[in-house]
Write a protein that holds these residues in place. Structure first.
Motif, PDB file in Angstrom:
ATOM      1  N   UNK A 228      15.111 -35.452  25.844  1.00  0.00           N
ATOM      2  CA  UNK A 228      13.960 -34.599  26.148  1.00  0.00           C
ATOM      3  C   UNK A 228      13.859 -33.443  25.151  1.00  0.00           C
ATOM      4  N   UNK A 229      14.985 -32.831  24.852  1.00  0.00           N
ATOM      5  CA  UNK A 229      14.953 -31.713  23.913  1.00  0.00           C
ATOM      6  C   UNK A 229      14.472 -32.150  22.529  1.00  0.00           C
ATOM      7  N   UNK A 230      14.974 -33.272  22.051  1.00  0.00           N
ATOM      8  CA  UNK A 230      14.578 -33.703  20.708  1.00  0.00           C
ATOM      9  C   UNK A 230      13.119 -34.148  20.708  1.00  0.00           C
ATOM     10  N   UNK A 231      12.670 -34.687  21.834  1.00  0.00           N
ATOM     11  CA  UNK A 231      11.249 -35.055  21.937  1.00  0.00           C
ATOM     12  C   UNK A 231      10.367 -33.819  21.828  1.00  0.00           C
ATOM     13  N   UNK A 232      10.757 -32.766  22.533  1.00  0.00           N
ATOM     14  CA  UNK A 232       9.976 -31.524  22.443  1.00  0.00           C
ATOM     15  C   UNK A 232       9.996 -30.950  21.027  1.00  0.00           C
ATOM     16  N   UNK A 233      11.153 -31.038  20.390  1.00  0.00           N
ATOM     17  CA  UNK A 233      11.263 -30.527  19.017  1.00  0.00           C
ATOM     18  C   UNK A 233      10.379 -31.353  18.090  1.00  0.00           C
TER      19      UNK A 233
ATOM     20  N   UNK B  50      15.171 -39.069  17.473  1.00  0.00           N
ATOM     21  CA  UNK B  50      15.979 -38.244  16.566  1.00  0.00           C
ATOM     22  C   UNK B  50      15.681 -38.608  15.112  1.00  0.00           C
ATOM     23  N   UNK B  51      15.610 -39.891  14.838  1.00  0.00           N
ATOM     24  CA  UNK B  51      15.288 -40.313  13.468  1.00  0.00           C
ATOM     25  C   UNK B  51      13.887 -39.873  13.061  1.00  0.00           C
ATOM     26  N   UNK B  52      12.956 -39.969  13.998  1.00  0.00           N
ATOM     27  CA  UNK B  52      11.590 -39.537  13.708  1.00  0.00           C
ATOM     28  C   UNK B  52      11.562 -38.034  13.435  1.00  0.00           C
TER      29      UNK B  52
ATOM     30  N   UNK C 192      18.287 -19.219  24.498  1.00  0.00           N
ATOM     31  CA  UNK C 192      17.926 -20.481  25.167  1.00  0.00           C
ATOM     32  C   UNK C 192      17.342 -21.548  24.242  1.00  0.00           C
ATOM     33  N   UNK C 193      17.577 -21.390  22.954  1.00  0.00           N
ATOM     34  CA  UNK C 193      17.204 -22.439  22.014  1.00  0.00           C
ATOM     35  C   UNK C 193      18.485 -23.073  21.466  1.00  0.00           C
ATOM     36  N   UNK C 194      18.356 -24.331  21.101  1.00  0.00           N
ATOM     37  CA  UNK C 194      19.432 -24.989  20.362  1.00  0.00           C
ATOM     38  C   UNK C 194      19.147 -24.865  18.878  1.00  0.00           C
ATOM     39  N   UNK C 195      20.206 -24.702  18.082  1.00  0.00           N
ATOM     40  CA  UNK C 195      20.046 -24.663  16.628  1.00  0.00           C
ATOM     41  C   UNK C 195      21.178 -25.452  15.982  1.00  0.00           C
ATOM     42  N   UNK C 196      20.892 -26.000  14.830  1.00  0.00           N
ATOM     43  CA  UNK C 196      21.911 -26.759  14.109  1.00  0.00           C
ATOM     44  C   UNK C 196      21.279 -27.479  12.941  1.00  0.00           C
ATOM     45  N   UNK C 197      22.082 -28.202  12.198  1.00  0.00           N
ATOM     46  CA  UNK C 197      21.563 -29.110  11.192  1.00  0.00           C
ATOM     47  C   UNK C 197      21.545 -30.474  11.864  1.00  0.00           C
TER      48      UNK C 197
ATOM     49  N   UNK D 291      23.103 -36.698  30.450  1.00  0.00           N
ATOM     50  CA  UNK D 291      22.939 -35.817  29.287  1.00  0.00           C
ATOM     51  C   UNK D 291      22.284 -36.525  28.106  1.00  0.00           C
ATOM     52  N   UNK D 292      22.336 -37.830  28.119  1.00  0.00           N
ATOM     53  CA  UNK D 292      21.562 -38.593  27.146  1.00  0.00           C
ATOM     54  C   UNK D 292      20.079 -38.223  27.347  1.00  0.00           C
ATOM     55  N   UNK D 293      19.693 -38.134  28.600  1.00  0.00           N
ATOM     56  CA  UNK D 293      18.310 -37.759  28.910  1.00  0.00           C
ATOM     57  C   UNK D 293      18.008 -36.324  28.489  1.00  0.00           C
TER      58      UNK D 293
END
Lengths: 190, 190
Positions: free
Chosen positions: B127-132, A130-132, B76-81, B121-123
């Motif tokens: 995974x989502x942030x890794x893909x992003x 997340x930080x990256x 099916x996408x997440x969005x936010x700040x 859900x940590x996983x």
DNA sequence: TATCCCAATTGATATAGGTCAATGAGATTA
DNA sequence: TAATCTCATTGACCTATATCAATTGGGATA
């Protein structure tokens, strides 16, 4: 050898002593000499690396033979080809030591087992990625919003520990400009 | 209302029925009309959003009043700040609906409780942030390596579902070029 | 149908940064 | 000390893209 990573982990999560033993048991020591490669394109990526000592750069080489530095890493940073590690594919990157480096490697399959066995590390790596992600987002904005001079100054301010350990042509490359351009920009700053 | 997010979750992890009940219990439905804002700068960011229906854009407005689109989001996408959500700070972004949109929001504090209660859900979010992170890395490389034409073609290929739903000036903005430049590039492609 | 509004396009011109080529300067090696 | 080697700097010129200013065109609205 594990002191610095232990501290890094404890700065992000609150693992039990047993959790710490578990992660220590899957870390391996790796050394790379200045100028040598930790990773080259086409290699199957089985590890990510925590920098205990030294300085490295990760870069992509495009079809025209131009390098593009994605990341520098100094003490207490993780480095790797995160895409290939995640997808368990072949690397697209070079990771080269700018200084002699001591690292701790973590193996992909062992990490998946660790996630089951000590789910707190799922959190540790979620926080790190997340930080990256956040710093990459800033890098994208910075490229679009600012000219070379301001980006260079931001870089020196954000990464003082890197600025005086890597060559200007590597900083220029990271910023996405030519060494000539960075040189001229630096001249105006004197 | 939860069908699409249930599918999305199950595409990434294997939660129990109880886990699914737990996450459903902290999701809330939100609607935004075309042109309206889900988020504006200065607001405390308490939620991230999953897009059930519609299309949105997240952008930063710099000191000179120029917009910089960081992200589009469709079904099916997440969005936010994500930065402000992670740091629990105030937003730096506008999130605006390009089409009428239906979303599911997840609250920051409720999510932290969920992580304790259903660590799977940590996983999911790791995974989502890794893909992003991976797609941002590609965006950085693309900007440095390629000129507008090639980046535009890549964009159309990577996001066909977005290309025909958003205005060209928004695509130009996302690519970091002017609408005039994109227009000229498109002309040469006809 | 006529009138608005935007977005898209087009033209003319300006500029940040790139490219290519040469020179300097500091460090390492013979 | 002399010879390399590598990185940094400088100069001349080029190009992709920005900027500013009209103009066009298509969908919504009166």
């Amino acid at each position: 050898m594990h002191t610095s990573i232990a501290k890094h982990i404890q700065n992000h999560i609150h693992p039990s002593a047993i959790d710490m033993q578990k992660i220590f048991s899957i870390l391996n020591e790796v050394s790379v000499s200045k100028g040598a490669f930790l990773l080259k394109p086409g290699t199957r990526v089985k590890h990510e690396y925590f920098v205990v000592k030294g300085c490295l750069k990760a870069y992509y080489m495009d079809g025209k033979g131009s390098k593009h530095i994605l990341q520098f890493a100094v003490e207490n940073w993780w480095i790797g080809d995160f895409e290939a590690f995640y997808n368990q594919g072949n690397s697209n990157l070079y990771i080269e030591a700018i200084e002699d480096a001591q690292l701790l490697s973590i193996n992909h399959d062992a990490l998946q087992v660790l996630y089951e066995d000590a789910p707190i590390f799922e959190r540790y790596f979620r926080i790190l990625i997340t930080k990256a992600f956040i710093s990459q987002q800033k890098r994208i904005l910075s490229t679009q919003e600012k000219h070379t001079q301001e980006r260079y100054l931001d870089f020196c301010k954000s990464y003082p520990s890197i600025e005086n350990r890597v060559a200007n042509y590597d900083i220029a490359n990271y910023l996405g400009v030519t060494p000539e351009n960075l040189s001229r920009v630096r001249k105006t700053l004197k």
